[in-house]
Design an enzyme around this catalytic site. Structure first.
Site, short mmCIF file in Angstrom:
data_model
loop_
_atom_site.label_atom_id
_atom_site.label_comp_id
_atom_site.label_asym_id
_atom_site.label_seq_id
_atom_site.Cartn_x
_atom_site.Cartn_y
_atom_site.Cartn_z
N SER A 148 2.51 1.29 8.49
CA SER A 148 3.74 1.44 7.72
C SER A 148 3.52 2.56 6.72
O SER A 148 2.38 2.97 6.48
CB SER A 148 4.04 0.13 6.99
OG SER A 148 4.99 0.30 5.96
N TYR B 170 1.42 -7.13 1.58
CA TYR B 170 1.89 -6.41 2.78
C TYR B 170 1.18 -5.07 2.90
O TYR B 170 0.68 -4.72 3.98
CB TYR B 170 3.40 -6.21 2.70
CG TYR B 170 3.95 -5.35 3.81
CD1 TYR B 170 4.01 -5.83 5.11
CD2 TYR B 170 4.38 -4.05 3.56
CE1 TYR B 170 4.51 -5.04 6.14
CE2 TYR B 170 4.87 -3.25 4.58
CZ TYR B 170 4.93 -3.75 5.87
OH TYR B 170 5.40 -2.96 6.88
#
Length: 286
Positions: A137, A150
């Site tokens: 990401s 995350y």
């Protein structure tokens, strides 16, 4: 690319990037083995021509290995492994529980790691062009308030993928990590994201609370078109279309918003090195 019809195995194909990579590969006449926790969630892919298998990437390794063998037995080989399983845990570090932290890493990191381990014997025995693509990401580059866990999982995926790439390059398998920016998938939907069970008012009144609200506002308003993104991903992995004549890169920084995040991190890191280099490098034996 091998003269054989490419075979894809896609972990977590019920939505988002996994689903649309499957559809793009099918559109090109490739064979797709799609997986989800329940095959009922990917019946639309079965209707489109995919073979569907049940797989939860948090299962014990022996079960994941059985799925890998079953997948390979379908066509006798696998060219492309796509690891798209993952979710975001929203909350300050003090708010998230050890169980929530473990579950997050278990899906986002260990699920990808164990799936790679299970499928690698079959990828190694497949001739021709082969790839593994793991999903990082833009959060692989920048940690932030409210999503530190995350980012931690995505930092881990990008680091593991770089090391795995070095290990598998001599064996002819290309590994890349896909690092998307904001794409309009169900990733931020209330039904998909996980929020810490505990909230602390001190954080709610700070940037963490702002991040929580911004995530809700961003949901279904992301700039990126997932179908366009997946067409680029499949081009890159197959070295066709926009990637013709190129090798599979170490990372795919995907989306118009993503390069700015990476460049910003590079610039801040370079500035930090310059500021502290005379101090932090004066540490050798005389």
């Amino acid at each position: 690319m091998s003269a054989q019809t490419p075979v894809w195995f896609i972990a977590a194909a019920s939505s988002g990037f996994g689903k649309y990579i499957a559809l793009e590969a099918l559109k090109r006449g490739h064979r797709v083995i799609a997986s989800a926790r329940s095959t009922s969630r990917i019946s639309d892919l079965a209707d489109a021509g995919a073979v569907t298998l049940a797989l939860d990437v948090t299962w014990p390794q022996e079960q994941i290995e059985k799925v890998a063998k079953e997948a390979n037995d379908k066509y006798g080989y696998i060219n492309h492994l796509v690891n798209a399983a993952g979710y975001i845990l929203v909350g300050a570090v003090e708010e998230t529980s050890p169980k929530e932290d473990y579950d997050h890493f278990n899906t986002n990191v260990f699920g990808t790691l164990n799936t790679c381990k299970a499928f690698l014997p079959y990828l190694r025995s497949t001739p021709g062009h082969r790839t593994i693509s793991n999903f990082g990401s833009i959060g692989s580059w920048v940690g932030g308030a409210g999503y530190a866990l995350y980012s931690g999982t995505k930092f881990a995926i990008s680091g593991i993928s770089e090391g795995l790439r070095a290990e598998l390059a001599p064996l002819g398998i290309a590994v890349t990590v896909v690092e998307p920016g904001y794409f309009r998938t169900g990733f931020l939907n209330a039904s998909a994201r996980v929020s810490a069970a505990k909230t602390i008012q001190a954080y709610e009144d700070s940037v963490v609370g702002s991040v929580r609200r911004r995530i809700e506002e961003t949901d279904n308003r992301q700039r990126g078109d997932v179908e366009k993104g997946c067409k680029v991903i499949v081009d890159i992995l197959t070295r066709e279309g926009v990637a013709e004549g190129k090798e599979v890169p170490e990372r795919v920084v995907l989306g118009s918003d993503a390069p700015g995040v990476v460049r910003g991190k590079l610039e801040r890191t370079e500035a930090l090195l310059k500021e502290w280099e005379g101090v932090t490098t004066n540490t050798d034996h005389e």
